[in-house]
Design a protein around this motif. Sequence first.
Motif, PDB file in Angstrom:
ATOM      1  N   GLN A 156      25.857  37.770  35.422  1.00 23.74           N
ATOM      2  CA  GLN A 156      26.862  38.119  34.412  1.00 23.74           C
ATOM      3  C   GLN A 156      27.082  39.623  34.336  1.00 23.74           C
ATOM      4  O   GLN A 156      28.182  40.076  34.005  1.00 23.74           O
ATOM      5  CB  GLN A 156      26.454  37.557  33.046  1.00 23.74           C
ATOM      6  CG  GLN A 156      26.504  36.042  32.975  1.00 23.74           C
ATOM      7  CD  GLN A 156      27.856  35.478  33.412  1.00 23.74           C
ATOM      8  OE1 GLN A 156      28.911  35.924  32.972  1.00 23.74           O
ATOM      9  NE2 GLN A 156      27.816  34.496  34.298  1.00 23.74           N
ATOM     10  N   THR A 157      26.050  40.395  34.648  1.00 25.70           N
ATOM     11  CA  THR A 157      26.208  41.844  34.689  1.00 25.70           C
ATOM     12  C   THR A 157      27.049  42.268  35.887  1.00 25.70           C
ATOM     13  O   THR A 157      27.869  43.189  35.803  1.00 25.70           O
ATOM     14  CB  THR A 157      24.828  42.527  34.768  1.00 25.70           C
ATOM     15  OG1 THR A 157      24.061  42.159  33.624  1.00 25.70           O
ATOM     16  CG2 THR A 157      24.958  44.037  34.833  1.00 25.70           C
ATOM     17  N   ILE A 190      29.500  40.633  37.594  1.00 27.48           N
ATOM     18  CA  ILE A 190      30.903  40.227  37.714  1.00 27.48           C
ATOM     19  C   ILE A 190      31.889  41.363  37.435  1.00 27.48           C
ATOM     20  O   ILE A 190      32.757  41.652  38.276  1.00 27.48           O
ATOM     21  CB  ILE A 190      31.199  38.996  36.834  1.00 27.48           C
ATOM     22  CG1 ILE A 190      30.471  37.769  37.394  1.00 27.48           C
ATOM     23  CG2 ILE A 190      32.708  38.729  36.766  1.00 27.48           C
ATOM     24  CD1 ILE A 190      30.559  36.531  36.512  1.00 27.48           C
ATOM     25  N   PRO A 191      31.831  42.052  36.283  1.00 30.28           N
ATOM     26  CA  PRO A 191      32.814  43.126  36.057  1.00 30.28           C
ATOM     27  C   PRO A 191      32.657  44.286  37.032  1.00 30.28           C
ATOM     28  O   PRO A 191      33.658  44.901  37.424  1.00 30.28           O
ATOM     29  CB  PRO A 191      32.543  43.572  34.616  1.00 30.28           C
ATOM     30  CG  PRO A 191      31.178  43.095  34.293  1.00 30.28           C
ATOM     31  CD  PRO A 191      30.972  41.862  35.088  1.00 30.28           C
ATOM     32  N   TYR A 192      31.430  44.599  37.445  1.00 27.83           N
ATOM     33  CA  TYR A 192      31.221  45.660  38.441  1.00 27.83           C
ATOM     34  C   TYR A 192      31.861  45.275  39.771  1.00 27.83           C
ATOM     35  O   TYR A 192      32.494  46.108  40.441  1.00 27.83           O
ATOM     36  CB  TYR A 192      29.731  45.908  38.646  1.00 27.83           C
ATOM     37  CG  TYR A 192      29.098  46.794  37.605  1.00 27.83           C
ATOM     38  CD1 TYR A 192      29.172  48.181  37.713  1.00 27.83           C
ATOM     39  CD2 TYR A 192      28.431  46.258  36.511  1.00 27.83           C
ATOM     40  CE1 TYR A 192      28.579  49.005  36.763  1.00 27.83           C
ATOM     41  CE2 TYR A 192      27.842  47.075  35.548  1.00 27.83           C
ATOM     42  CZ  TYR A 192      27.922  48.444  35.686  1.00 27.83           C
ATOM     43  OH  TYR A 192      27.336  49.260  34.748  1.00 27.83           O
ATOM     44  N   TYR A 193      31.664  44.046  40.169  1.00 29.75           N
ATOM     45  CA  TYR A 193      32.217  43.541  41.433  1.00 29.75           C
ATOM     46  C   TYR A 193      33.736  43.681  41.449  1.00 29.75           C
ATOM     47  O   TYR A 193      34.319  44.189  42.421  1.00 29.75           O
ATOM     48  CB  TYR A 193      31.798  42.075  41.594  1.00 29.75           C
ATOM     49  CG  TYR A 193      32.455  41.327  42.730  1.00 29.75           C
ATOM     50  CD1 TYR A 193      31.985  41.432  44.031  1.00 29.75           C
ATOM     51  CD2 TYR A 193      33.539  40.478  42.488  1.00 29.75           C
ATOM     52  CE1 TYR A 193      32.573  40.728  45.070  1.00 29.75           C
ATOM     53  CE2 TYR A 193      34.133  39.766  43.525  1.00 29.75           C
ATOM     54  CZ  TYR A 193      33.650  39.894  44.811  1.00 29.75           C
ATOM     55  OH  TYR A 193      34.238  39.197  45.831  1.00 29.75           O
ATOM     56  N   GLU A 194      34.361  43.268  40.377  1.00 29.57           N
ATOM     57  CA  GLU A 194      35.830  43.320  40.325  1.00 29.57           C
ATOM     58  C   GLU A 194      36.340  44.757  40.300  1.00 29.57           C
ATOM     59  O   GLU A 194      37.315  45.088  40.992  1.00 29.57           O
ATOM     60  CB  GLU A 194      36.321  42.523  39.111  1.00 29.57           C
ATOM     61  CG  GLU A 194      36.044  41.029  39.264  1.00 29.57           C
ATOM     62  CD  GLU A 194      36.306  40.220  37.999  1.00 29.57           C
ATOM     63  OE1 GLU A 194      36.360  40.834  36.908  1.00 29.57           O
ATOM     64  OE2 GLU A 194      36.462  38.986  38.121  1.00 29.57           O
ATOM     65  N   ARG A 195      35.677  45.630  39.538  1.00 24.88           N
ATOM     66  CA  ARG A 195      36.101  47.040  39.495  1.00 24.88           C
ATOM     67  C   ARG A 195      35.860  47.731  40.834  1.00 24.88           C
ATOM     68  O   ARG A 195      36.677  48.545  41.281  1.00 24.88           O
ATOM     69  CB  ARG A 195      35.351  47.787  38.381  1.00 24.88           C
ATOM     70  CG  ARG A 195      35.822  47.465  36.979  1.00 24.88           C
ATOM     71  CD  ARG A 195      35.345  48.525  35.984  1.00 24.88           C
ATOM     72  NE  ARG A 195      33.907  48.652  35.929  1.00 24.88           N
ATOM     73  CZ  ARG A 195      33.122  47.972  35.095  1.00 24.88           C
ATOM     74  NH1 ARG A 195      33.651  47.102  34.247  1.00 24.88           N
ATOM     75  NH2 ARG A 195      31.818  48.157  35.097  1.00 24.88           N
ATOM     76  N   ASP A 252      38.516  46.885  43.216  1.00 23.92           N
ATOM     77  CA  ASP A 252      39.755  47.576  42.857  1.00 23.92           C
ATOM     78  C   ASP A 252      39.746  49.002  43.407  1.00 23.92           C
ATOM     79  O   ASP A 252      40.761  49.508  43.882  1.00 23.92           O
ATOM     80  CB  ASP A 252      39.935  47.613  41.329  1.00 23.92           C
ATOM     81  CG  ASP A 252      40.371  46.274  40.756  1.00 23.92           C
ATOM     82  OD1 ASP A 252      40.871  45.429  41.534  1.00 23.92           O
ATOM     83  OD2 ASP A 252      40.195  46.066  39.538  1.00 23.92           O
TER      84      ASP A 252
END
Length: 384
Positions: free
Chosen positions: A59-60, A62-67, A70
């Motif tokens: 869960q930690t 996921i947002p790092y992966y997407e950013r 990008d």
Amino acid sequence: MIDLKAYGIVMWDESKIASFRRTLLNWYDREKRDLPWRRTKNPYKIWISEIMLQQTQVQTVIPYYERFLDCFPTVTDLAAADEEKLLKAWEGLGYYSRVRNMQKAARQIVEEYQGHFPANYEQIAQLKGIGPYTAGAIASIAFDLPEPAVDGNVMRVLSRLFEIDYDIGQPKNRKIFQALMEILIDPNRPGDFNQALMDLGSDIESAKNPRPEESPVRFFSAAYLNGTMDKYPIKRPKKKPQPVQIQAFIIRNETGDYLLEKNKNSRLLEGFWSFPLMETSFIVQPLTLFDDSADSLRETLFQKKVFEEQYQISPSWSDRHFSQLKHVFSHRKWQIELTEGLLAAADIQESETVRWVSAADFVNYPFAAPQQKILDEYLKHDND
């Protein structure tokens, strides 16, 4: 391949292996999590996810992966990235050698494979920062090659399936689990098979609070059937990290800018910006009503003097009290004391590694987790 019998392991017959594969994959098809890196066969994206997932919860990540994607959508973008932009994108994930090695590997791919990710296990395993587990994960998930991906979760499940009496924390024993996986892995769905075992080991058969009654493969498990689940896996406890006292100097000038320093001399947090930090010899203990803090006071005064000599400035030292902070690395536990100082004039010669920075510009500088903790503690008292 090693002789498993020599390690006390009796392999199942072909029909039991086939039944195990079906049972595990049927469970995975029903229960697998919808994760962004499971919606692609792109080896670059799978590689990014696998590196991020090392020592970090899903869960930690996921947002790092997407950013991160990008910022660096292709391996060529990663290879060409500026160091500070790269560290900023990774900021907060920790274990920063991971992202530095990723960039080195990206440059290998650009130079040796014209920007195309290599498509066989041997070539993948030659990339910087990619070990046997990551190479197996990429090869099986992205290219459908029957290569095992043996991590701690997989070794935990296998230890219980076969009651393996060898320490999973010892690198020399990894070959036992690798040999088992080479036999067990489903040749038609190797990526799903690897991910199913990882999921099982990270959740239902986790290291803490496992739920063996819910395991889809419990009736294949010798430890479950023999009532020895609490014995496996065998693993010696890790050494405790060594305590290190750190003095953090928060220095502001008359315009409200802060003194920041870039770490260039150490593998630990190299390339990150922070308030000036100084390792001290005196470990400060939490104060009680009966503590004699004279030694602590003398140490702090000494460090202030050393700081003034090193930076050739004489701040007006504040007497504000801040809470002691802690930050744990894999081998060190920092105990951090904060000291505030004010300067009437910003008379430090700025350079590539030392500069005055306004709080509004902090967002442009890569901060590691200890610096963020220091900043948060300081800002809690900023209006005192």
